[in-house]
Design a protein around this motif. Structure first.
Motif, mmCIF file in Angstrom:
data_model
loop_
_atom_site.group_PDB
_atom_site.id
_atom_site.type_symbol
_atom_site.label_atom_id
_atom_site.label_comp_id
_atom_site.label_asym_id
_atom_site.label_seq_id
_atom_site.Cartn_x
_atom_site.Cartn_y
_atom_site.Cartn_z
ATOM 1 N N UNK A 1 1.977 15.101 3.665
ATOM 2 C CA UNK A 1 2.934 15.371 2.585
ATOM 3 C C UNK A 1 2.607 14.541 1.345
ATOM 4 N N UNK A 2 2.003 13.367 1.586
ATOM 5 C CA UNK A 2 1.583 12.523 0.460
ATOM 6 C C UNK A 2 0.314 13.048 -0.197
ATOM 7 N N UNK A 3 -0.300 14.072 0.378
ATOM 8 C CA UNK A 3 -1.507 14.664 -0.191
ATOM 9 C C UNK A 3 -2.803 14.097 0.334
ATOM 10 N N UNK A 4 -2.725 13.105 1.227
ATOM 11 C CA UNK A 4 -3.946 12.470 1.730
ATOM 12 C C UNK A 4 -4.692 13.385 2.685
ATOM 13 N N UNK A 5 -6.005 13.210 2.750
ATOM 14 C CA UNK A 5 -6.830 13.922 3.718
ATOM 15 C C UNK A 5 -6.914 13.085 4.993
ATOM 16 N N UNK A 6 -6.852 13.744 6.130
ATOM 17 C CA UNK A 6 -6.892 13.048 7.419
ATOM 18 C C UNK A 6 -8.129 13.496 8.187
ATOM 19 N N UNK A 7 -8.898 12.539 8.650
ATOM 20 C CA UNK A 7 -10.107 12.811 9.442
ATOM 21 C C UNK A 7 -9.892 12.230 10.834
ATOM 22 N N UNK B 1 0.836 -1.205 0.000
ATOM 23 C CA UNK B 1 0.000 0.000 0.000
ATOM 24 C C UNK B 1 0.871 1.255 0.000
ATOM 25 N N UNK B 2 0.652 2.120 -0.987
ATOM 26 C CA UNK B 2 1.283 3.434 -1.045
ATOM 27 C C UNK B 2 0.185 4.494 -0.925
ATOM 28 N N UNK B 3 0.437 5.521 -0.122
ATOM 29 C CA UNK B 3 -0.568 6.566 0.104
ATOM 30 C C UNK B 3 -0.734 7.416 -1.158
ATOM 31 N N UNK C 1 -7.700 9.220 5.224
ATOM 32 C CA UNK C 1 -7.179 8.512 6.392
ATOM 33 C C UNK C 1 -8.075 8.853 7.576
ATOM 34 N N UNK C 2 -8.670 7.842 8.186
ATOM 35 C CA UNK C 2 -9.571 8.038 9.325
ATOM 36 C C UNK C 2 -8.895 7.472 10.576
ATOM 37 N N UNK C 3 -8.570 8.359 11.511
ATOM 38 C CA UNK C 3 -7.948 7.936 12.783
ATOM 39 C C UNK C 3 -9.031 7.892 13.848
ATOM 40 N N UNK D 1 3.803 13.026 7.612
ATOM 41 C CA UNK D 1 4.120 12.177 6.466
ATOM 42 C C UNK D 1 2.882 11.945 5.597
ATOM 43 N N UNK D 2 1.742 11.650 6.243
ATOM 44 C CA UNK D 2 0.519 11.382 5.479
ATOM 45 C C UNK D 2 0.090 12.589 4.658
#
Length: 638
Positions: free
Chosen positions: A435-441, A404-406, A412-414, A432-433
């Motif tokens: 910087x990969x461009x992912x959205x974090x919830x 798996x690569x982000x 991303x749901x924490x 890091x997440x």
């Protein structure tokens, strides 16, 4: 005309005199009227009071029943009369871990002839414990009373309650009593440690059934809601009385599996009379009722619905109901589910194997199949919500996961809270997440605590109504706040004791007191090979990390105590590279002075010589640099 004016003037004077005479008379009259009115009002009020008194006489029969009900309430709230105050029996309670910390829970309950151990949990190291993966309790006291121990009793399957069981069983073995899920997860640990044969010590139990363990203990497992399935409180009955150990708990009236906390059994014991209660203090500062686990489902649905691509959810691997709700939402939105992380896979497999949850097997895919589907068809459930460097999510974040690569379209749901001490590692992972461009919830409504708030602690105290109270599971400030809650619920302050690890508390129906202290501590474990790390190794690592190391290689003549050649001095983590030569010259001078002034005959004892030299060099470096580096002298005597 003038005469008319003259005649009018005397008339006016006469009228003025009359008015002047009347004024005092009128003022007195008004004052008298006011006083009369006041007196009349008082008379009327007195008449009303007499009428009311006359119309509502005290009914002595009713008054008698009021007094009886007052007495009943006092007896209901007073646990003293329910206990056998003539009993000479006593029980000792000794926590060996879990106080002054979060985790590492283990407590010994001991009568004159027998003992049980409640939970055998591990804890996690702090940043200064380099190379240490987990901490397990010091079992020295258990070795002392080994012949008295009749059982290990488990409340629930969290690592901080069962994680150290394999390490205990490497040294000594006892029957383990618990409900099926905790025993199954301990069984998995035995398999990992190549200890499958120890499964024979398992003694599974039914809730709401009293088990006679040894000769001195009767124990009932009471169903309790928490952030893991199949959690229990314990009713431990001995000759001295009944002790309620709540374990970790919250009071969830609408849990995912439909099994709320068994408040009826707690109230049953409270009505019979409880000698002492030990209760979870982790959430002692939170006034708001802890939300139900079912409240997370709608929040996850809302979050998943706005995902543009893959959803990657991370939570505690032991929170099976959270994972279950996430998978249900993924299925609802037509996603296939990929579970990544050894502990997550293992716990989910156990929960499905024993029918705690039911999910169709055809919704699961392997990690290598993820890239065969469109991103909108994938839900990844993984470990790593605490930013652990070895976890699956962290490795995805830094691009080191095999499958798996982000991607920028990932959500991303924490679904967890940060455990104190993990904030820095979580923040690093988030960097890091993103910087990969992912959205974090990680909004608050996608996680709920598994521990009781003040409101729930109050309910527990009122239901159980113990005579003595011992707040446990938490740092000192947590148990101190829990004490305040207990005092507010009617437990006398003199009947509450704030324990620390190693204190042995003796409890009888008449009193509670500290009687002794026993040895406690932590054993450091390297999880890569499941081996113990000695204390001195960890201390050396701490010195290396904070103060550096100095290595001295020298040849010394044993005849005249002089150096045969220029010594070689190497340092790491102490001075800058450009200062190495000057520092080596400085240490060379210290060695020469040491040889000139050392005690007579010291050179004949090589070990003592090196120890003395080590001390001299260390003191000099501290005076100059305010550091205590690790000094490694290698002296060759010729």
């Amino acid at each position: 005309m003038a005469e008319e004016q003259k005649s009018a003037a005397p008339q006016q004077n006469s009228d003025a005199n009359k008015n002047a005479q009347r004024k005092p008379y009128n003022n007195n009259k008004r004052n008298n009227n006011r006083q009369n009115n006041k007196n009349n009002n008082q008379n009327r009020n007195n008449q009303k009071r007499r009428r009311r008194s006359h119309n509502a006489p005290t009914d002595e029969v009713l008054k008698n029943f009021v007094d009886k009900n007052h007495e009943i309430q006092k007896q209901r709230l007073n646990p003293h009369y329910k206990l056998n105050l003539d009993s000479k029996a006593k029980i000792r309670i000794t926590p060996l871990g879990g106080l002054g910390e979060i985790g590492g829970n283990i407590t010994v309950f001991e009568t004159e002839n027998e003992a049980i151990v409640v939970d055998v949990g591990m804890s996690f190291p702090d940043e200064e414990m380099h190379g240490v993966d987990i901490l397990v309790p010091d079992f020295s006291y258990l070795k002392q009373i080994k012949q008295k121990i009749v059982a290990i009793v488990i409340t629930h399957a969290h690592e901080d309650h069962i994680g150290a069981v394999p390490y205990l069983f490497k040294e000594m073995q006892f029957p383990i009593y618990g409900t099926p899920l905790p025993l199954a997860m301990i069984g998995n640990k035995f398999d990992e440690h190549h200890m499958k044969d120890f499964r024979r010590y398992f003694e599974p139990v039914e809730k709401r059934k009293v088990y006679k363990i040894g000769n001195d203990f009767e124990i009932e497992w009471i169903h309790m809601t928490h952030s893991i399935i199949d959690a229990s409180s314990l009713a431990i009955t001995t000759e001295a009385g009944t002790i309620i150990h709540t374990g970790d708990f919250k009071i969830d009236h609408t849990p995912v599996d439909g099994y709320p906390a068994d408040l009826h059994r707690l109230a049953h014991y409270g009505e019979k009379g409880v000698l002492c209660m030990l209760s979870d203090s982790t959430n002692s500062y939170n006034w708001d009722p802890t939300p139900s686990e079912t409240s997370v489902g709608p929040a996850l649905e809302r979050v998943f619905a706005k995902a543009e691509g893959r959803v990657i959810l991370s939570t505690f691997s032991s929170n099976i109901h959270r994972v279950y709700q996430a998978i249900q939402q993924g299925i609802k939105q037509g996603r296939k589910v990929c579970v990544i992380g050894r502990s997550m896979e293992r716990n989910l497999e156990v929960a499905m194997q024993y029918d705690y949850i039911r999910l169709p097997k055809n919704v699961f895919i392997d990690p290598e199949e993820v890239n065969m589907l469109s991103d909108k068809e994938v839900l990844i459930v993984t470990t790593g919500s605490q930013g652990e460097p070895s976890s699956a999510l962290f490795r995805m974040a830094i691009g080191e996961h095999r499958h798996i690569k982000i991607k920028p379209t990932d959500l991303i749901v924490l679904s967890s809270r940060a455990i104190p001490g993990n904030e820095a590692s979580i923040s690093q992972m988030l960097n890091y997440l993103q910087r990969c461009g992912a959205k974090v919830e990680n909004s608050r409504d996608i996680h709920v605590s598994g521990h009781a708030s003040i409101i729930e602690q109050q309910l527990m105290l009122r239901l159980v109504n113990p005579k003595f109270f011992l707040p446990v599971h938490g740092e000192y400030n947590h148990i101190m706040r829990h004490k305040e809650t207990a005092v507010g619920c009617g437990v006398p302050e003199r009947n509450i004791y704030l324990m620390t690890d190693g204190e042995s508390i003796e409890v009888t129906p008449k009193y509670m007191r500290k009687v002794k202290s026993v040895r406690v501590g932590k054993t450091y474990i390297d999880n890569q090979n499941n081996n113990e790390i000695e204390d001195d190794i960890v201390i050396d690592r701490q010195k290396l990390a904070t103060d550096g190391v100095v290595i001295i290689v020298a040849q010394v003549s044993q005849e005249d105590a002089k150096m045969l050649d220029k010594p070689r001095v190497t340092s790491f983590g102490l001075v800058a590279d450009k200062q190495d030569r000057a520092f080596a010259k400085e240490i060379e001078g210290i060695i020469e002075q040491f040889l000139l002034h050392m005690k007579e005959g010291l050179i004949l004892n090589h070990k003592a010589f090196e120890a003395e030299l080590r001390q001299v060099v260390r003191k000099h470096i501290f005076r100059r640099l305010k550091k205590y580096p690790l000094i490694v002298p290698n002296i060759f005597f010729r």
